[in-house]
Design an enzyme around this catalytic site. Structure first.
Site, PDB file in Angstrom:
ATOM      1  N   GLY A  78      -5.375 -54.090-102.617  1.00  0.00           N
ATOM      2  CA  GLY A  78      -4.985 -55.433-103.063  1.00  0.00           C
ATOM      3  C   GLY A  78      -3.953 -56.026-102.126  1.00  0.00           C
ATOM      4  O   GLY A  78      -3.375 -55.330-101.277  1.00  0.00           O
ATOM      5  N   ASN A  79      -3.729 -57.309-102.328  1.00  0.00           N
ATOM      6  CA  ASN A  79      -2.797 -58.079-101.483  1.00  0.00           C
ATOM      7  C   ASN A  79      -1.367 -57.519-101.602  1.00  0.00           C
ATOM      8  O   ASN A  79      -1.084 -56.693-102.467  1.00  0.00           O
ATOM      9  CB  ASN A  79      -2.836 -59.554-101.907  1.00  0.00           C
ATOM     10  CG  ASN A  79      -2.462 -60.489-100.773  1.00  0.00           C
ATOM     11  OD1 ASN A  79      -1.789 -60.108 -99.813  1.00  0.00           O
ATOM     12  ND2 ASN A  79      -2.893 -61.731-100.870  1.00  0.00           N
ATOM     13  N   SER A  82       0.585 -57.269-105.125  1.00  0.00           N
ATOM     14  CA  SER A  82      -0.418 -57.532-106.169  1.00  0.00           C
ATOM     15  C   SER A  82      -0.209 -56.634-107.384  1.00  0.00           C
ATOM     16  O   SER A  82      -0.785 -56.869-108.445  1.00  0.00           O
ATOM     17  CB  SER A  82      -1.834 -57.332-105.602  1.00  0.00           C
ATOM     18  OG  SER A  82      -1.958 -56.046-105.020  1.00  0.00           O
ATOM     19  N   GLY A  83       0.558 -55.562-107.230  1.00  0.00           N
ATOM     20  CA  GLY A  83       0.823 -54.648-108.351  1.00  0.00           C
ATOM     21  C   GLY A  83       0.264 -53.247-108.144  1.00  0.00           C
ATOM     22  O   GLY A  83       0.139 -52.477-109.098  1.00  0.00           O
ATOM     23  N   LYS A  84      -0.019 -52.877-106.903  1.00  0.00           N
ATOM     24  CA  LYS A  84      -0.621 -51.560-106.623  1.00  0.00           C
ATOM     25  C   LYS A  84       0.332 -50.407-107.007  1.00  0.00           C
ATOM     26  O   LYS A  84      -0.082 -49.461-107.658  1.00  0.00           O
ATOM     27  CB  LYS A  84      -0.981 -51.438-105.128  1.00  0.00           C
ATOM     28  CG  LYS A  84      -1.970 -52.476-104.647  1.00  0.00           C
ATOM     29  CD  LYS A  84      -2.241 -52.357-103.160  1.00  0.00           C
ATOM     30  CE  LYS A  84      -1.032 -52.587-102.273  1.00  0.00           C
ATOM     31  NZ  LYS A  84      -0.390 -53.918-102.399  1.00  0.00           N
ATOM     32  N   THR A  85       1.593 -50.529-106.592  1.00  0.00           N
ATOM     33  CA  THR A  85       2.557 -49.456-106.894  1.00  0.00           C
ATOM     34  C   THR A  85       2.736 -49.313-108.399  1.00  0.00           C
ATOM     35  O   THR A  85       2.805 -48.197-108.928  1.00  0.00           O
ATOM     36  CB  THR A  85       3.927 -49.772-106.237  1.00  0.00           C
ATOM     37  OG1 THR A  85       3.695 -50.108-104.873  1.00  0.00           O
ATOM     38  CG2 THR A  85       4.877 -48.606-106.315  1.00  0.00           C
ATOM     39  N   THR A  86       2.778 -50.452-109.092  1.00  0.00           N
ATOM     40  CA  THR A  86       2.932 -50.437-110.549  1.00  0.00           C
ATOM     41  C   THR A  86       1.731 -49.748-111.200  1.00  0.00           C
ATOM     42  O   THR A  86       1.883 -48.965-112.136  1.00  0.00           O
ATOM     43  CB  THR A  86       3.075 -51.892-111.059  1.00  0.00           C
ATOM     44  OG1 THR A  86       4.105 -52.534-110.291  1.00  0.00           O
ATOM     45  CG2 THR A  86       3.409 -51.953-112.524  1.00  0.00           C
ATOM     46  N   GLU A 154      -2.465 -45.414-102.555  1.00  0.00           N
ATOM     47  CA  GLU A 154      -2.233 -46.846-102.353  1.00  0.00           C
ATOM     48  C   GLU A 154      -2.809 -47.238-100.998  1.00  0.00           C
ATOM     49  O   GLU A 154      -2.415 -46.710 -99.972  1.00  0.00           O
ATOM     50  CB  GLU A 154      -0.737 -47.147-102.406  1.00  0.00           C
ATOM     51  CG  GLU A 154      -0.427 -48.626-102.340  1.00  0.00           C
ATOM     52  CD  GLU A 154       1.042 -48.956-102.541  1.00  0.00           C
ATOM     53  OE1 GLU A 154       1.361 -50.133-102.691  1.00  0.00           O
ATOM     54  OE2 GLU A 154       1.866 -48.012-102.522  1.00  0.00           O
TER      55      GLU A 154
HETATM   56  N1  LIG Z   1       1.469 -57.657-113.884  1.00  0.00           N
HETATM   57  C1  LIG Z   1       2.658 -57.982-113.367  1.00  0.00           C
HETATM   58  N2  LIG Z   1       3.287 -59.094-113.803  1.00  0.00           N
HETATM   59  C2  LIG Z   1       4.490 -59.438-113.280  1.00  0.00           C
HETATM   60  N3  LIG Z   1       5.136 -58.741-112.312  1.00  0.00           N
HETATM   61  C3  LIG Z   1       4.548 -57.629-111.855  1.00  0.00           C
HETATM   62  C4  LIG Z   1       3.292 -57.188-112.348  1.00  0.00           C
HETATM   63  N4  LIG Z   1       2.948 -56.053-111.694  1.00  0.00           N
HETATM   64  C5  LIG Z   1       3.943 -55.796-110.827  1.00  0.00           C
HETATM   65  N5  LIG Z   1       4.921 -56.735-110.933  1.00  0.00           N
HETATM   66  C6  LIG Z   1       6.144 -56.835-110.133  1.00  0.00           C
HETATM   67  O1  LIG Z   1       5.757 -57.466-108.904  1.00  0.00           O
HETATM   68  C7  LIG Z   1       6.408 -56.853-107.800  1.00  0.00           C
HETATM   69  C8  LIG Z   1       5.331 -56.244-106.875  1.00  0.00           C
HETATM   70  O2  LIG Z   1       4.666 -55.187-107.558  1.00  0.00           O
HETATM   71  P1  LIG Z   1       4.258 -53.851-106.803  1.00  0.00           P
HETATM   72  O3  LIG Z   1       3.645 -52.951-107.801  1.00  0.00           O
HETATM   73  O4  LIG Z   1       5.411 -53.347-106.017  1.00  0.00           O
HETATM   74  O5  LIG Z   1       3.144 -54.424-105.807  1.00  0.00           O
HETATM   75  P2  LIG Z   1       2.449 -53.774-104.532  1.00  0.00           P
HETATM   76  O6  LIG Z   1       2.661 -52.296-104.604  1.00  0.00           O
HETATM   77  O7  LIG Z   1       1.017 -54.169-104.647  1.00  0.00           O
HETATM   78  O8  LIG Z   1       3.089 -54.381-103.338  1.00  0.00           O
HETATM   79  C9  LIG Z   1       7.354 -55.829-108.384  1.00  0.00           C
HETATM   80  O9  LIG Z   1       8.613 -56.432-108.512  1.00  0.00           O
HETATM   81  C10 LIG Z   1       6.753 -55.512-109.751  1.00  0.00           C
HETATM   82  O10 LIG Z   1       7.735 -55.101-110.674  1.00  0.00           O
HETATM   83  N1  LIG Z   2      -1.528 -52.068 -92.543  1.00  0.00           N
HETATM   84  C1  LIG Z   2      -0.464 -52.671 -93.137  1.00  0.00           C
HETATM   85  C2  LIG Z   2      -0.107 -52.362 -94.448  1.00  0.00           C
HETATM   86  C3  LIG Z   2       0.971 -53.000 -95.000  1.00  0.00           C
HETATM   87  N2  LIG Z   2       1.686 -53.865 -94.284  1.00  0.00           N
HETATM   88  C4  LIG Z   2       2.897 -54.486 -94.851  1.00  0.00           C
HETATM   89  C5  LIG Z   2       2.680 -55.491 -95.925  1.00  0.00           C
HETATM   90  C6  LIG Z   2       3.909 -55.356 -96.777  1.00  0.00           C
HETATM   91  O1  LIG Z   2       4.971 -56.137 -96.210  1.00  0.00           O
HETATM   92  C7  LIG Z   2       4.276 -53.899 -96.668  1.00  0.00           C
HETATM   93  C8  LIG Z   2       3.823 -53.034 -97.807  1.00  0.00           C
HETATM   94  O2  LIG Z   2       2.738 -53.582 -98.472  1.00  0.00           O
HETATM   95  P1  LIG Z   2       2.589 -53.593-100.070  1.00  0.00           P
HETATM   96  O3  LIG Z   2       2.422 -52.177-100.463  1.00  0.00           O
HETATM   97  O4  LIG Z   2       3.822 -54.150-100.656  1.00  0.00           O
HETATM   98  O5  LIG Z   2       1.390 -54.405-100.352  1.00  0.00           O
HETATM   99  O6  LIG Z   2       3.655 -53.456 -95.463  1.00  0.00           O
HETATM  100  C9  LIG Z   2       1.313 -54.181 -92.994  1.00  0.00           C
HETATM  101  O7  LIG Z   2       1.944 -55.028 -92.334  1.00  0.00           O
HETATM  102  N3  LIG Z   2       0.254 -53.554 -92.452  1.00  0.00           N
END
Ligand SMILES: Nc1ncnc2c1ncn2[C@@H]1O[C@H](COP(=O)(O)OP(=O)(O)O)[C@@H](O)[C@H]1O
Ligand SMILES: Nc1ccn([C@H]2C[C@H](O)[C@@H](COP(=O)(O)O)O2)c(=O)n1
Length: 282
Positions: A78-79, A82-86, A154
């Site tokens: 996902g972008n 987008s919430g992947k870590t969550t 992830e």
């Molecule tokens: N469904 C949701 N609604 C609102 N905020 C969210 C949601 N899921 C995640 N977040 C918040 O959005 C931010 C990005 O989430 P994160 O899981 O770190 O995304 P990713 O790993 O895709 O970059 C974090 O601050 C997280 O707490």
């Molecule tokens: N191949 C990649 C993977 C990720 N990034 C950047 C994008 C974000 O700033 C950060 C981590 O991504 P997230 O897990 O928050 O979606 O790393 C990149 O530039 N190139």
């Protein structure tokens, strides 16, 4: 031919280098498992019962990390924000699943340097540096040994190339020579090393949602990311995983709409639990 290394010799050197590096000082996972080059003829396989690291072969001719090829691999895509870590955090509470987050901390600190920050400051100069390191660390993630039967990762080495490298190149921010070198590396890796993926879970969001969540997360390096950057990444993800027009798919795709609030998302994850975990029966 004298002085000409074969592919097998090159790989041997590559693995030895990884081993030596892992044993010395690398923050990558130590590469101590037994490796073997998969033979093209299954009948030629040797297998020693009772040895977990017995030599196994594959029909593809690719190098396989022993034992790991039996485990299910699910990649959460996902972008940015987008919430992947969550999502991974939610599934980390399930026994049998080992989650592997993206190694962002390494991208922010490799021997005291921050290639992630450098890339956002000057992508033309530092895009190749970051993406070379991303490719290495993602390969390390794919190949690391885990105890659980299901590996939930992830992103993947595939999205690193098909989304982020592609985006830098297409937007004119990566010189053609850098793109060519990264592509050669990627092609060598995926031709010679088995990187199985059983399921891709695509957290499908609007770029606007990601922009909001990005601001909320407030990662220092990402403060410069405009909405247009997230739109480009979104478009590349849609072309790859929904329209399926841009690059090969390494696995089937499960799409989960992910613009909803956190509570609703957790509910969606629970609803999709069986579908996601069924990747382990494949
Ligand atoms: N469904 C949701 N609604 C609102 N905020 C969210 C949601 N899921 C995640 N977040 C918040 O959005 C931010 C990005 O989430 P994160 O899981 O770190 O995304 P990713 O790993 O895709 O970059 C974090 O601050 C997280 O707490
Ligand atoms: N191949 C990649 C993977 C990720 N990034 C950047 C994008 C974000 O700033 C950060 C981590 O991504 P997230 O897990 O928050 O979606 O790393 C990149 O530039 N190139």
């Amino acid at each position: 031919m004298p002085g000409t290394a074969t592919r097998g010799m090159l790989f041997g050197r590559c693995v030895k280098l990884l081993c030596a590096h892992g044993a010395r000082s690398s923050s990558l996972s130590p590469s101590v498992a037994v490796w073997t080059k998969g033979l093209r003829t299954p009948a030629a396989a040797t297998f020693t019962p009772g040895q977990s690291r017995a030599v196994r072969t594959a029909v593809t001719g690719k190098l396989v990390r022993n034992g790991e090829d039996k485990k299910a691999v699910i990649c959460i895509e996902g972008n940015i924000a987008s919430g992947k870590t969550t999502c991974l955090e939610y599934f980390s509470k399930t026994s049998n699943i080992e989650v592997l987050t993206e190694p962002v901390s390494k991208w922010r600190n490799v021997r005291g340097h921050n290639p992630l920050a450098l890339m956002y400051q000057d992508p033309e100069r530092w895009g190749i540096t970051l993406q070379t390191y991303v490719q290495l660390t993602m390969l390390d993630r794919h190949l690391s040994s885990i105890a659980a039967p299901i590996r939930m990762m992830e992103r993947s080495i595939f999205s690193a190339k098909y989304i982020f490298v592609e985006n830098l190149y297409r937007s004119g921010k990566m010189p053609e020579v850098d793109y060519a070198v990264l592509s050669e590396w990627f092609d060598w890796i995926t031709t010679n090393i088995s990187i199985p993926v059983d399921l891709i879970v695509y957290l499908q969001t609007s770029p606007e949602t990601c922009h909001e969540r990005l601001k909320q997360r407030c990662r220092e390096e990402e403060k410069v990311i405009p909405l247009e950057y997230l739109e480009s990444i979104h478009q590349l993800y849609e072309d790859w995983l929904i329209k399926r027009t841009s690059a090969p798919l390494p696995a089937p795709v499960l799409v989960i709409p992910a613009d909803h609030d956190l509570q609703k998302m957790l509910h969606h994850y629970e609803e999709n639990r069986e579908k996601i975990l069924s990747a382990s029966y494949l």
